[in-house]
Write a protein that holds these residues in place. Structure first.
Motif, PDB file in Angstrom:
ATOM      1  N   UNK A  29      63.663 -37.927  -7.493  1.00  0.00           N
ATOM      2  CA  UNK A  29      63.239 -38.242  -6.124  1.00  0.00           C
ATOM      3  C   UNK A  29      64.134 -39.318  -5.505  1.00  0.00           C
ATOM      4  N   UNK A  30      65.458 -39.056  -5.581  1.00  0.00           N
ATOM      5  CA  UNK A  30      66.440 -39.997  -5.029  1.00  0.00           C
ATOM      6  C   UNK A  30      66.311 -41.400  -5.622  1.00  0.00           C
ATOM      7  N   UNK A  31      65.933 -41.467  -6.886  1.00  0.00           N
ATOM      8  CA  UNK A  31      65.836 -42.750  -7.567  1.00  0.00           C
ATOM      9  C   UNK A  31      64.584 -43.532  -7.275  1.00  0.00           C
ATOM     10  N   UNK A  32      63.596 -42.909  -6.632  1.00  0.00           N
ATOM     11  CA  UNK A  32      62.379 -43.631  -6.271  1.00  0.00           C
ATOM     12  C   UNK A  32      61.241 -43.419  -7.261  1.00  0.00           C
ATOM     13  N   UNK A  33      61.415 -42.505  -8.213  1.00  0.00           N
ATOM     14  CA  UNK A  33      60.362 -42.251  -9.190  1.00  0.00           C
ATOM     15  C   UNK A  33      60.950 -42.220 -10.594  1.00  0.00           C
ATOM     16  N   UNK A  34      60.144 -42.703 -11.559  1.00  0.00           N
ATOM     17  CA  UNK A  34      60.612 -42.844 -12.935  1.00  0.00           C
ATOM     18  C   UNK A  34      59.578 -42.289 -13.905  1.00  0.00           C
ATOM     19  N   UNK A  35      60.085 -41.663 -14.949  1.00  0.00           N
ATOM     20  CA  UNK A  35      59.264 -41.330 -16.104  1.00  0.00           C
ATOM     21  C   UNK A  35      60.026 -41.813 -17.337  1.00  0.00           C
ATOM     22  N   UNK A  36      59.348 -41.858 -18.470  1.00  0.00           N
ATOM     23  CA  UNK A  36      59.919 -42.543 -19.628  1.00  0.00           C
ATOM     24  C   UNK A  36      59.881 -41.658 -20.870  1.00  0.00           C
ATOM     25  N   UNK A  37      60.925 -41.757 -21.657  1.00  0.00           N
ATOM     26  CA  UNK A  37      61.031 -41.038 -22.918  1.00  0.00           C
ATOM     27  C   UNK A  37      61.214 -42.064 -24.023  1.00  0.00           C
ATOM     28  N   UNK A  38      60.212 -42.184 -24.895  1.00  0.00           N
ATOM     29  CA  UNK A  38      60.181 -43.196 -25.948  1.00  0.00           C
ATOM     30  C   UNK A  38      60.416 -42.502 -27.288  1.00  0.00           C
ATOM     31  N   UNK A  39      61.488 -42.866 -27.981  1.00  0.00           N
ATOM     32  CA  UNK A  39      61.841 -42.231 -29.239  1.00  0.00           C
ATOM     33  C   UNK A  39      61.380 -43.055 -30.435  1.00  0.00           C
ATOM     34  N   UNK A  40      60.790 -42.381 -31.413  1.00  0.00           N
ATOM     35  CA  UNK A  40      60.557 -42.966 -32.720  1.00  0.00           C
ATOM     36  C   UNK A  40      61.465 -42.307 -33.735  1.00  0.00           C
ATOM     37  N   UNK A  41      61.186 -42.531 -35.016  1.00  0.00           N
ATOM     38  CA  UNK A  41      62.021 -41.927 -36.051  1.00  0.00           C
ATOM     39  C   UNK A  41      61.778 -40.424 -36.183  1.00  0.00           C
ATOM     40  N   UNK A  42      60.568 -39.988 -35.815  1.00  0.00           N
ATOM     41  CA  UNK A  42      60.199 -38.588 -36.029  1.00  0.00           C
ATOM     42  C   UNK A  42      59.927 -37.812 -34.741  1.00  0.00           C
ATOM     43  N   UNK A  43      59.387 -38.506 -33.726  1.00  0.00           N
ATOM     44  CA  UNK A  43      58.995 -37.833 -32.493  1.00  0.00           C
ATOM     45  C   UNK A  43      59.378 -38.696 -31.295  1.00  0.00           C
ATOM     46  N   UNK A  44      59.294 -38.086 -30.128  1.00  0.00           N
ATOM     47  CA  UNK A  44      59.531 -38.805 -28.875  1.00  0.00           C
ATOM     48  C   UNK A  44      58.363 -38.526 -27.936  1.00  0.00           C
ATOM     49  N   UNK A  45      58.004 -39.531 -27.154  1.00  0.00           N
ATOM     50  CA  UNK A  45      56.883 -39.416 -26.216  1.00  0.00           C
ATOM     51  C   UNK A  45      57.426 -39.425 -24.792  1.00  0.00           C
TER      52      UNK A  45
END
Length: 289
Positions: A29-45
């Motif tokens: 959205x032209x840099x106005x919205x963010x989501x996050x990807x959190x990595x662990x050793x086995x999975x990512x959220x």
């Protein structure tokens, strides 16, 4: 003729950068919205799935080789519409109260076309939910209804992160009823009191040094903890009757909404909310009902 951006270019053109070595910030959205990807050793959220355009899952699989778990900060179309790319999604137990905002709005996508339109919902209740990614446990915490009915906060003590959805940000928090559900509860005093209590809880995590970064979904990330005091003060000053009420919203996207004529911006220091003017006037200057 100037090029008119397509829905894919508006809602699904993703970029990403690292906040920490195992934390991706995904922007659209032209840099106005963010989501996050959190990595662990086995999975990512993945916390939120956007509008469901732009092949978010494929984009995320280019960032991590870990199995990706899907979760929502709340059940609004810009946060949950892409859930059908996944077999499961972690959501608030109250997701149905906000479901019409996703399924009944006029948006440029077809939810039934996703690979998993009937994805399984893993519910976050009052006791919360621990999400083990492998040497990185993220706690999903059900929020009090403020911005909406279905908010979930994600606490990552390993990296000191707090993902707060739309219940905290640097510009304004939407505090009007945006569920599109006539049966969803909305009581203005309770919503404002919940905003204050949620924010006080966030502040306690910062004071205990559990949280270093506050990660909202709009208008900049991460944000300074000083905003927390301003939002706490905003609620107090609404009830005291000396917060500033502005009829001009100064937000081009919100002003395009047909319902904007009912809204006002209420401001104290660096904090502000959008809310229906008739609603805020019910409690403005009234410390007690």
């Amino acid at each position: 003729m100037d090029h008119m951006p397509t829905p894919d270019e508006i809602f699904g053109s993703y970029t990403a950068w690292k906040l920490t070595p195992k934390t991706w910030v995904i922007s659209f959205m032209n840099g106005s919205q963010f989501i996050y990807l959190l990595e662990g050793d086995n999975k990512a959220l993945l916390t939120d799935t956007g509008y469901g355009l732009g092949h978010l899952r494929e984009f995320c699989e280019g960032l991590t080789d870990k199995e990706i778990l899907c979760a929502n900060t709340h059940f609004h179309p810009d946060h949950a519409a892409g859930n059908g790319e996944f077999t499961e999604a972690i959501v608030s137990e109250d997701w149905k109260l906000d479901e019409p905002s996703v399924t009944e709005g006029e948006y440029p996508y077809d939810l039934s076309s996703f690979p998993h339109p009937d994805y399984k919902k893993i519910l976050v209740g009052e006791s919360g939910l621990d999400i083990d990614l492998g040497n990185r446990v993220v706690k999903a915490v059900k929020a009090k209804p403020a911005h909406c009915n279905s908010s979930v906060f994600f606490v990552d003590e390993t990296e000191g992160l707090l993902v707060v959805g739309d219940d905290m940000e640097s510009a304004q928090v939407m505090m009007h009823d945006n569920s599109m559900n006539p049966n969803a509860p909305y009581h203005v005093r309770t919503r404002l009191e919940n905003l204050k209590q949620n924010t006080e809880w966030m502040k306690s995590l910062v004071e205990q040094q559990i949280v270093k970064y506050i990660l909202p979904n709009h208008n900049g990330t991460p944000i300074s903890p000083e905003y927390l005091d301003d939002f706490i003060g905003l609620v107090d000053h609404i009830f005291q009757g000396d917060a500033t009420i502005e009829d001009r919203l100064n937000h081009p996207y919100v002003e395009m909404d047909p319902n904007s004529k009912y809204l006002c911006r209420v401001r104290y220091r660096h904090a502000s909310i959008f809310i229906k003017k008739e609603e805020v006037l019910k409690v403005y200057g009234k410390s007690f009902e």
